[in-house]
Structure formats: structure tokens, C-alpha cells
Design a protein around this motif. Structure first.
Motif, mmCIF file in Angstrom:
data_model
loop_
_atom_site.group_PDB
_atom_site.id
_atom_site.type_symbol
_atom_site.label_atom_id
_atom_site.label_comp_id
_atom_site.label_asym_id
_atom_site.label_seq_id
_atom_site.Cartn_x
_atom_site.Cartn_y
_atom_site.Cartn_z
ATOM 1 N N VAL A 9 -2.999 -3.812 -9.432
ATOM 2 C CA VAL A 9 -2.816 -2.468 -8.878
ATOM 3 C C VAL A 9 -4.149 -1.739 -8.783
ATOM 4 N N PHE A 10 -4.380 -1.101 -7.645
ATOM 5 C CA PHE A 10 -5.589 -0.323 -7.426
ATOM 6 C C PHE A 10 -5.167 1.068 -7.004
ATOM 7 N N ARG A 11 -6.051 2.037 -7.239
ATOM 8 C CA ARG A 11 -5.780 3.334 -6.636
ATOM 9 C C ARG A 11 -7.004 3.792 -5.867
ATOM 10 N N ILE A 12 -6.795 4.045 -4.585
ATOM 11 C CA ILE A 12 -7.878 4.627 -3.799
ATOM 12 C C ILE A 12 -7.456 6.047 -3.504
ATOM 13 N N SER A 34 -4.321 10.522 5.104
ATOM 14 C CA SER A 34 -4.806 9.675 6.189
ATOM 15 C C SER A 34 -6.097 8.975 5.796
ATOM 16 N N VAL A 35 -7.024 9.720 5.211
ATOM 17 C CA VAL A 35 -8.308 9.099 4.875
ATOM 18 C C VAL A 35 -8.138 8.077 3.753
ATOM 19 N N LEU A 36 -7.152 8.299 2.875
ATOM 20 C CA LEU A 36 -6.919 7.334 1.800
ATOM 21 C C LEU A 36 -6.365 6.030 2.361
ATOM 22 N N THR A 67 -2.087 5.111 -2.951
ATOM 23 C CA THR A 67 -2.909 6.136 -2.304
ATOM 24 C C THR A 67 -2.594 7.522 -2.851
ATOM 25 N N GLY A 68 -1.357 8.001 -2.625
ATOM 26 C CA GLY A 68 -1.069 9.397 -2.951
ATOM 27 C C GLY A 68 -0.610 9.681 -4.366
ATOM 28 N N SER A 69 -0.005 8.723 -5.051
ATOM 29 C CA SER A 69 0.511 9.006 -6.407
ATOM 30 C C SER A 69 -0.630 9.309 -7.341
ATOM 31 N N MET A 93 0.837 -1.197 0.000
ATOM 32 C CA MET A 93 0.000 0.000 0.000
ATOM 33 C C MET A 93 0.870 1.244 0.000
ATOM 34 N N GLY A 94 0.333 2.335 -0.549
ATOM 35 C CA GLY A 94 0.941 3.624 -0.293
ATOM 36 C C GLY A 94 1.562 4.301 -1.479
ATOM 37 N N ASN A 95 2.378 5.292 -1.172
ATOM 38 C CA ASN A 95 3.196 6.046 -2.091
ATOM 39 C C ASN A 95 2.661 7.354 -2.579
#
Lengths: 315, 422, 328
Positions: free
Chosen positions: B152-155, B326-328, B136-138, B111-113
Motif C-alpha cells: 500500500v502506498f499513499r500519494i 485530480s493532481v493526486l 489518494t484521498g483517504s 488506486m483511489g479512495n
């Protein structure tokens, strides 16, 4: 490019970034911006140049010193907000603390490696960058910090047809004062003469009874003081964040190379040239903005390696 | 033996010890009862450097979610656990950490980035290793579109949706008054993509636009004075930028006193985020009137859960603001939890199938995960920056996002064409 | 110092002495051990070992000019990236077969290092170092900005590597083979007359010139050879990561190589190998235990420079010569 009238110069418009309509007043503003940018770089780079000139040490951690000065200033200013004019107290106190830290570093670490190959100093100071960087993170966390322009410098001033921030002009004045102040220090005071002597030949100065290690420490502290001062003075203008050390050290490098390793006047001129190059370069070739500094550095090193005002000895 | 040699000896002992420790790590096998074995999430984000803020914010969101879930008995009776790793904004470090997390620590999810380059590097590995990676952030559209794949997912929103939202709002508010545009974008993939998308989206709604000046400062620039004087002397009417983080903060501090916000209508692609402007006070130069976008404007969202969750983030992090990262992170953890519980096991393939097209729960409401590219149709709220009495820092107000939300993301047809073309 | 420590030192010396006497046997055993690693350790560690091998090739190449020729370069990353990007671009854009692309990487690096070297060797010491840095940064900027060709900071991802080299384990064997070949080649070079000439240049360029060695030409040749092996390392990296990104050309990458060289001992042939191994393993261990990896690594680097000037290999050989009976 057509010259239609004495004060209007026409460029092609469009997304390449060149204006459709530019006049001399705009050029003047750009010149002023360039000088102000250059002066901010000078404020940071002068410490590095001084340290290299006398100690022959390339202090890669100078950017981290700048960052430390900035963080100290922001922390002092925001922690003691209620004291009027706290920013100015912080500008006095912050760099002083940074200088003390620099003194500690010099005595404990750098003293052991004078005279060694410059690669060792490079790597040691790189290690210092990592250490200072994490110390800052431990002390103040990873966020974005900001303080605003201090009174009475929170206004703008009318220049020709436009306005220019008063604080930037103040920085220009500070830069010029430091330049002349350092010259005066080196030329007219006893300490200055000793520093120049040690720069020229440390053995002879030692033989003449001067406490050379102490002089080295003083010079390093002075260099750190200047770096910390640059950081403190930059805080109203820029975001204070981790990572500001690495972005700044590259610019210092370029300035010191252009100006000539070891030359303080060279650092001044080099900084101004870099500032002006950026300011006018973005008018003509904005897409290559990120390359200006290194192209200039490569050109100088190929054509005139000693820089504009450098001396032969650093072989 | 001299003192120097003694110290040298001791240092060498330390180094050898380090080597031995690492080899011990090689041969030791962690043992845990199968039923109580935690479900591991590998969280990769910069934790140092100028983007550290985003990493720690995402970690906060993940921690809050994990605490809540574990308190409630975990997932299928197993506790959730996160391992945080620092990517140092380097694709090679990010890849190395991802490999270690997957191959050695055996994490079930990645997760993340925030950096798109790092995300692409990790995504490539996730595809090979068949591990789900939730970005999350990219914001690069490439991650889910051109280079998107099954795992790969993006939330979180993407650059197109955010730029489209602000472009539409700007066109509505200022379209008739602002046709000459001045641009400043950081010189890298994200900056170029935002600039192009803005030209497209704003140009679709306002006729006769002209970009009179475009600047490309290096990412990490802190002195914008020459850029500011350059476009103050131009005849532009609107300023568009995609600066964020420290660059944006420095820019605002220099641009406001110089009169940029009086001369131009200012539109930004990102950075309505609280973590950047949290130290800006009402008496400081502030970007009032600027149109920006944010993904978690909890102060105005019409959902009580938003403020509640934001309070929990603030509590955990000890800050006076809650960040969108944070919410992501929070939402991503819950999405995985729901998927695992729905399919009954930590089965990657089944979870992927479950999440495709699924409407997941989040503190801002229900969010649908588009099937074709695994992009969550996260609302890219756009609004105008102002101070309000309840909060000490400036933030977007009168928030809005284009409806229907599918319109603000690339359509499945577009994505199919894009993928075919490459 | 107490006799206990003396005893320990002597027995350590004795052991090392024995190692040095049967050098080749130990080397074969070491290579054999490396080849057997995948059967004992997990894939994660094989991956780390592979990274170590790639850094070894790069750092050994750098050692050729820093340790053997005495020219400090701050710009190996540029040539390293040239190798990596050439391989990547040939595979992805031109559909070239893997083998050809891997060879093309070092060849491109030779060409670039020839141009770069020609400008750089005309300068000495600090200026040489700074000019290599400037060139390396320009290469970085070119890779970064030439979006249409190199993909800029989006990098080139999902580079297809042939099936038999796709898994970490199989690529490890390939990298091990390449590393052994490269190190053998470098060994031959440094022990040849050319290599000896380079060391003479390092010790006293003036004298070298005096005895008829064309210093500039030899330095340029050394620089180009360094470029070749850096290109090999870059190509290996490309095949290992299945991607390339601009940061591999940045100055911080150069610093890693220099540290690996220094840590292992830049006046010893196997210094870079030891340095790469310790550096990467240290980084791995430190990042798993603490969030403040910079602090720990920074302290290690500082201690290293202060007390381990000659690197680990230097320390080891110092112990050896200390333990050797007088008159040898």
C-alpha cells in the motif's frame, strides 16, 4: 453544579464540551437555535406526516423529494441570476414542479399498491430513492452547489445580547404559518374536510360520491409540495449535494414517530422536541450527539408507541 | 393470459437474461495480443452520494495522465487503461469491487479512495492478493502507519501532516492571542484524529492552551445552528474544525452571518479545496481569514507545471477549478509509469522496491516516498482564505508549509514504535 | 392471448411441475452444482457465490419472521453485525481459536436478540418494525462510537483466518456447508409444529391466541431463532471478508436483506436463496456496465414490487398452480 447568582450557572469546563461560564442569555440563544433547527426539520417532515396520515404510506423517498426541491431551487436561482429576486420565484416554481413529479409518481406507481402490506410501500419508495438520486446526478452532476441568502433576508437581528440570523427567524415564521395554514385547510375548507373524511374512512367517502383516488393524488402532491418547499427554503442555509436525501429522511422518521404517526400537530411538536434535544443535548453530552435522535425514538416506541399525539389505528 | 401476467412474464425474462449475461461473463475469456495488452488500473472511489465530487475529480486526473501517456506511446509499448468502480462509501462494496477488479478483470494496480474505512478494507485485500494499492484521498494515518504494509502506498498528504501544518501556521500568526480553543469535528475516525493531532501540535508551540468546548456533529450534518450558538456564547478565542465537503460548506454559510469569523480565529484541518467552495461568490458569506490546508493550490505554487496541469484538468472536466484529487490521481499514474519503465516490466515486487524512498515527479515538484510507510511526503500547504482578482472563488493565499517536510510527517522511529506496540 | 404464448406457458409449467415432484433429487443436484462451481468459474465468481450464500442465510433467517410469522423487521442488520463483531473481537482481542469465535457469534446474537425481541414483540406491525429499526441503529451507533473496543469506523482488519480456510475457494466450501446445514435446520423448524404455529400466528393472531398459542412467547422464540441465524451469517461474513466495519449494522444493510427476501418470494422457503442470487448477480452485472447503477437497481426494485409481489418463487409457484389440472 453551583448556583452562584440568579443569572449565572456554573458547569465544569473542559473538553467534555460543557462550558465554564454560561448565563441565561446563552441559554436563550441556544433555545432559539433549537427552535430554529426544529422548525427546519418540521418544514421537511410535515409533508411526510401528511402523506402517512391520509395515505397510510411511509414515503421513504420523501428525503429525495426534499433534495429534488433543493436542486431545482439552486438551479433556477443560478441559471436566471439576472432576474432580481429570482430566489423567491424559484421557491414558488421549484416546489410546484416537485409536486407535479409527485403527482406523476402517485398516479403511475403508488396507486397500484394502496392497501398492500406496508413493507411493499417501504421497498417501493426505497427504489424511488435510488431512481431520484441518480436522476439528480444525471441532471446536475455530483458537485457541491450553493446559493446565498436572498435579499432582504441576508442580515442578522439583535436578540438579547447576541445576534441571530434573520433567515432562520424567517424559517421559524414559515414553519408556524404552515402549521396554522394546514390546520385551517383541514378544518375550514371543503377540500380539508374531504381529506379528513378520506383519512378516517375511505370506503364511506367513496360511497358518498367523493373521488377518492383524486383526493389521494392531491394529498400526495401536497405532501411533495411541502417537501420540495422545505428543500427550496433550506438552500441558502445548507450545501446542496447528493446524499442530502438519506441524512434528512432519518430525522423525518424520528420526528414522525415521536409526534405520533399520522398526527400533524404531533409532527410539529416532535420536530421542536428533536431540535431542542439536539440544541441542549450538545451542551451536556456532546459526545453522544449522533445518538440523541435514536435513543428518543426507541424510548418513545417502548414507552408510548403511538407517540405524543398519535392514534391507535395504525396496528 | 392477463396483461399483468404478460408484464410479469416479460420482467422475468429480463431477469433471467440478466442472470444469463452474468453467467456468460463467467465463461467468456477476453483475448488480446500480449504485446498490446493494456496495463490496467482499477480505480475505486465513490461516484455517487455526497463524496461523488472527489471520485470524479480523481478520475479526471487519472484520465488526463492516461491520455498523455498513451499519446506518447504508452508504457513499454503498452497502452494504459483505467476501470472505474463506485465504492458507494461502503467497505463491503469497496472490497467486492476490488476483488472483482483483481480476480476477474486482472488489473495490475489499484488506486483511489477518500473514505479511510473503505481504504483499509481494500488495503487488507491488496496485501493478501499482493497487488499495489495507491491511496489518494483517504487521510487516515492508520493506512500507512499502523496498518501499513508492503503493497500500500499513499500519494497525497495524511491527516497528521495537514493538521500539523495548519497548527504551526496558526501558532505563528495567532499563538499569543488565542489560547482557549473551541472545537467542532465530525464524529468519526478522521474527526477524532484531527482533534487530537491539533491539540498536540498547537499545544507544542503555544503554552497554556485550553479546550473549552468540543462538539461532535454526525458526518453529514447540514444544520449547525445549535453548535454555532453554543460556541458563540463561550469564551473561546480560536475555533478548530476538520469539517470538509458539504458539511464545511453548510457550516460556513451559517457561521459567517452569525459572526463566528469575527469572534474566533478559525483554523481548519482540510478543505482549502476548490471543489467545495467553487460556487461561493465574492458577495456570499465566505470564510475569509480562515487558515486552511490544500494539497494543490495551483494558483500560487511557484511551478509553471502546476498551472499547466490544472488547466488540463479543468479542460477535461469542464469546470472552472481544479481539484486536489485530480493532481493526486495524475501523479499516481505517472509514478507507476516511471516505476514500470525503470524496472522494465509490470513486476509488482520490483516496482515496490523501486518506489521505496524514491523521489517522484509531480506537477508541484519533486515528492519523496518515505521508505518505511510508503507515504509520499506531499507538502500540506497551509494558507489564509481570501478572494483574489484572478479567481471567482475564495482560496488559500500566502501558502506555506513547514520545512523540512520530514518534520511534518511522523518519523520512521515513531512508526516503528507504533507498529511494534500493536 | 395468443396460443403460442399459452403453449410456452404450459411447457414451462410442465417442466416446473416435474421439478416439484422430484424436489429432493433436484436439491441434491443443486448443491452438487454449487460445490462443483469453483472448478468451472473464476475466483471472482466464487467470491460472488460466497456472498450469495451469506446473504441467503441472513435473508432466510429474516424470512422466518417476515414470511412465516408475519412480523416485519427493519432491523436484521443489527443482529447480523453482532455476530460478525463478536467473532472478530474474540479472534483479534482475545486470541480465541477460529471455531470458538465462529460459534460465539451466533450465541451473542441470541443474547442480543432476546433483549431486543423482548422489547419489540410487545408491539405490533408498524411499531414493531420501527422499534427493530431503532434498536438496530442503536447497535450501529454503539459499534461506531466504542472506538476503543470495536475500532469504530476504522473497523477491524486483517482478521487471521486459519490457513485451510484462507483462500476464497476453501472458504466457499466451508460457507456452502454451513449454509446447507442452516437451511436444513430452518427447514426442520418451519415444518415442525412450532413452525406451523408461527404460520397460524401470521394468518390470525387473535385466533392463535384463542386456540392456546402464547403468541408473544412464540414470536419471541421466532425472533431469537432469527437472531441466531443472522449471527451465523455475520460470523461467516467476518471470516469471508477478513474484516468487519460498522456499516454492516446500518439500515441500508437491512434493506438489502429485505429486498433479497422480497425478490425471491417471502412465502417460500427457497425464496431468499433465489432472491439473494438474483440481487447480487444483478448488482454485479449492472455495476460493470454502467455508472448509473442506482437508477437501474431502483427501476428493477420498483418493477419487482409492482409486478412480482410474491417474488420469483411466488411467480413460479403461481405458474405451477395455473398449470395444474383442475380438481387437484
Amino acid at each position: 453544579m453551583l448556583l452562584c447568582s440568579p443569572d449565572r450557572v456554573m458547569f465544569k469546563s473542559g473538553e467534555r464540551g460543557i462550558y465554564s461560564d454560561m448565563n441565561l442569555q446563552a441559554l436563550l440563544m441556544q433555545l432559539l437555535s433549537g427552535l430554529s433547527s426544529g422548525m427546519l426539520i418540521y418544514l421537511i417532515a410535515v409533508g411526510l406526516s401528511l402523506i402517512f396520515g391520509t395515505l397510510k404510506v411511509f414515503n421513504l423517498a420523501h428525503g429525495a423529494i426534499y433534495m429534488l426541491g433543493a436542486y431545482l431551487c439552486v438551479w433556477l436561482t443560478s441559471s436566471f441570476e439576472q432576474i432580481p429576486g429570482m430566489f423567491w420565484w424559484a421557491v414558488i416554481l421549484g416546489p410546484f414542479l416537485v409536486a407535479l413529479f409527485g403527482g406523476l409518481v402517485e398516479v403511475v406507481l403508488l396507486r397500484r399498491i394502496y392497501g398492500w402490506h406496508f413493507m411493499y410501500e417501504f421497498i417501493l419508495t426505497f427504489g424511488l430513492i435510488l431512481i431520484i438520486s441518480d436522476l439528480v446526478k444525471i441532471l446536475w452532476g455530483g458537485g457541491f452547489h450553493s446559493i446565498t441568502y436572498p435579499w432582504p433576508l441576508n442580515g442578522t437581528v439583535k436578540v438579547a445580547a447576541g445576534t441571530f440570523p434573520l433567515y432562520n427567524l424567517f424559517l421559524v415564521a414559515v414553519g408556524v404559518s404552515i402549521f396554522f395554514g394546514l390546520r385551517a385547510l383541514l378544518r375550514y375548507t371543503r377540500l380539508g374536510k374531504v381529506i379528513r373524511g378520506v383519512t378516517y374512512n375511505r370506503e364511506i367517502m367513496s360511497a358518498l360520491g367523493e373521488n377518492v383516488p383524486a383526493v389521494y393524488t392531491v394529498v400526495f402532491m401536497l405532501g411533495c409540495w411541502l417537501g420540495g418547499l422545505g428543500g427550496a427554503l433550506a438552500t441558502p442555509l445548507v450545501a446542496v449535494t447528493l446524499g442530502m436525501d438519506t441524512t434528512v429522511i432519518i430525522q423525518c422518521f424520528i420526528v414522525v414517530v415521536i409526534g405520533g404517526l399520522g398526527s400533524l400537530t404531533g409532527a410539529f411538536i416532535g420536530a421542536l422536541i428533536l431540535g431542542l434535544l439536539d440544541a441542549f443535548g450538545i451542551m451536556v453530552l456532546p459526545q453522544l450527539t449522533i445518538a440523541f435522535g435514536f435513543i428518543l425514538m426507541a424510548v418513545i416506541l417502548i414507552v408510548r408507541p403511538y407517540g405524543l399525539m398519535g392514534r391507535r389505528e395504525y396496528e | 393470459m392477463t396483461k399483468k401476467n404478460l408484464v410479469g412474464f416479460l420482467v422475468s425474462v429480463i431477469l433471467i437474461l440478466a442472470l444469463v449475461l452474468s453467467l456468460v461473463g463467467v465463461f467468456s475469456q477476453p483475448v488480446a495480443a500480449a504485446s498490446k495488452k493494456p496495463i490496467l488500473i482499477g480505480h475505486l472511489h465513490p461516484l455517487t452520494g455526497s463524496f461523488a465530487m472527489f471520485g470524479t475529480a480523481c478520475a479526471t486526473g487519472i484520465d488526463v495522465a492516461i491520455d498523455e501517456i498513451n499519446l506518447g506511446g504508452g508504457v513499454l509499448g503498452r497502452p494504459l487503461k483505467v476501470i472505474n468502480r463506485d465504492t458507494k462509501i461502503s467497505p463491503s462494496v469497496g472490497l467486492r469491487e476490488a476483488k472483482d477488479l483483481v480476480l476477474s478483470k486482472k488489473v495490475d494496480f489499484l488506486m483511489g479512495n477518500i473514505s479511510s474505512g473503505v481504504a483499509l478494507a481494500i488495503s487488507g485485500f491488496a496485501k493478501e492478493a499482493k497487488v499495489i494499492y495507491v491511496v489518494t484521498g483517504s487521510r487516515s494515518t492508520k493506512i500507512t502507519e499502523d496498518k501499513g504494509h508492503r503493497y500500500v502506498f499513499r500519494i497525497g498528504a495524511n491527516e497528521f501532516s495537514r493538521v500539523s501544518a495548519v497548527a504551526q501556521l496558526a501558532a505563528e500568526k495567532w499563538g499569543d492571542k488565542a489560547k482557549r480553543i473551541v472545537m467542532i469535528n465530525p464524529d468519526y475516525g478522521y474527526g477524532h484524529a484531527c482533534a487530537n493531532y491539533f491539540k498536540e501540535e498547537y499545544g507544542k508551540r503555544v503554552s497554556g492552551i485550553e479546550v473549552v468546548s468540543a462538539d461532535w456533529p454526525k458526518l453529514g450534518t447540514s444544520d449547525f445552528t445549535p453548535y454555532i450558538s453554543k460556541f458563540m456564547a463561550s469564551n473561546g478565542e480560536m475555533l478548530f474544525h476538520s469539517l470538509y465537503g458539504g458539511d464545511y460548506l453548510s457550516f460556513v454559510k451559517q457561521a459567517v452571518p452569525a459572526g463566528v469569523y469575527k469572534k474566533f480565529y478559525v483554523v481548519g484541518a482540510s478543505c482549502g479545496g476548490t471543489e467545495t467552495v467553487c460556487e461561493m461568490k465574492k458577495t456570499d458569506p465566505a470564510p475569509l481569514g480562515e487558515i486552511l490546508s490544500d494539497e494543490f493550490p495551483y494558483w500560487e505554487i511557484d511551478n509553471p507545471k502546476a498551472k499547466e496541469v490544472a488547466a488540463r484538468f479543468m479542460d477535461k472536466a469542464g469546470t472552472s477549478y481544479a481539484s486536489y484529487e485530480s493532481v493526486l490521481g495524475y501523479t499516481s499514474v505517472y509514478a507507476l509509469k516511471d516505476a514500470i519503465e525503470a524496472v522494465g516490466a509490470v513486476d509488482t515486487e520490483k516496482i515496490v522496491d523501486y518506489l521505496e524512498g524514491r523521489e517522484i515527479d509531480s506537477p508541484i515538484g519533486k515528492v519523496k516516498i518515505q521508505a518505511i510507510d510508503h507515504q509520499a511526503l506531499w507538502p500540506p500547504y497551509a494558507g489564509t482564505m481570501a478572494f483574489t482578482p484572478d479567481y471567482p472563488w475564495p482560496h488559500i493565499t500566502d501558502i506555506w508549509y513547514p520545512h523540512p517536510i520530514e518534520k511534518v510527517y511522523h518519523s520512521p522511529e515513531y512508526i516503528k514504535e507504533l507498529r511494534k506496540g500493536k | 392471448m395468443s396460443s403460442k404464448v399459452q403453449l410456452k406457458t404450459i411447457s414451462v409449467n410442465g417442466f416446473l411441475h416435474g421439478v416439484m415432484r422430484h424436489r429432493w433429487a433436484w436439491l441434491v443436484i443443486a448443491v452438487g452444482l454449487m460445490a462443483a462451481m469453483p472448478s468451472f468459474v473464476g475466483m471472482s465468481w466464487v467470491s460472488i457465490l460466497c456472498e450469495i450464500l451469506i446473504l441467503t442465510v441472513a435473508a432466510s433467517a429474516l424470512n422466518l419472521i417476515i414470511g412465516y410469522t408475519g412480523m416485519i423487521s427493519f432491523g436484521p442488520a443489527g443482529l447480523y453485525a453482532v455476530g460478525a463483531y463478536t467473532t472478530a473481537l474474540l479472534i483479534v482481542k482475545a486470541g480465541a481459536p477460529f471455531g470458538l469465535a465462529m460459534i460465539a457469534g451466533p450465541v451473542a446474537a441470541i443474547v442480543v436478540s432476546l433483549v431486543m425481541g423482548w422489547f419489540c414483540v410487545r408491539r405490533t406491525a408498524v411499531y414493531f418494525a420501527l422499534l427493530t429499526l431503532a434498536f438496530s441503529q442503536l447497535i450501529h451507533i454503539i459499534i461506531f462510537k466504542w472506538y476503543g473496543f470495536t475500532g469504530g469506523d476504522d473497523g477491524i482488519v486483517e482478521i487471521p483466518v486459519p490457513g485451510f480456510l484462507f483462500s476464497i475457494e476453501s472458504y466457499y466450501y466451508f460457507a456452502l456447508a454451513c449454509t446447507v446445514v442452516c437451511l436444513l435446520a430452518m427447514w426442520v423448524i418451519v415444518n415442525s409444529a412450532f413452525g406451523k404455529a408461527l404460520q397460524v400466528i401470521r394468518e390470525n393472531p387473535g385466533r392463535a391466541e384463542f386456540i392456546g398459542i402464547n403468541v408473544r412467547r412464540y414470536q419471541l422464540m421466532a425472533f431469537v431463532i432469527q437472531g441466531f441465524f443472522l449471527g451465523v451469517a455475520g460470523s461467516l461474513l467476518c471470516g469471508f471478508n477478513h474484516n468487519v466495519f460498522p456499516p454492516i449494522a446500518d439500515w441500508t444493510e437491512s434493506i438489502h436483506m429485505i429486498i433479497a427476501c422480497l425478490l425471491g418470494g417471502m412465502f417460500h422457503f427457497f425464496g431468499p436463496f433465489v432472491g439473494s442470487a438474483v440481487y447480487i448477480l444483478l448488482d454485479r452485472v449492472v455495476t460493470s456496465f454502467t455508472e448509473y447503477s442506482f437508477l437501474v437497481l431502483g427501476i428493477v426494485i420498483v418493477l419487482l414490487v409492482l409486478f412480482f409481489k410474491g417474488g420469483i418463487a411466488g411467480f413460479v409457484s403461481e405458474r405451477l398452480s395455473a398449470g395444474r389440472p383442475k380438481g387437484n
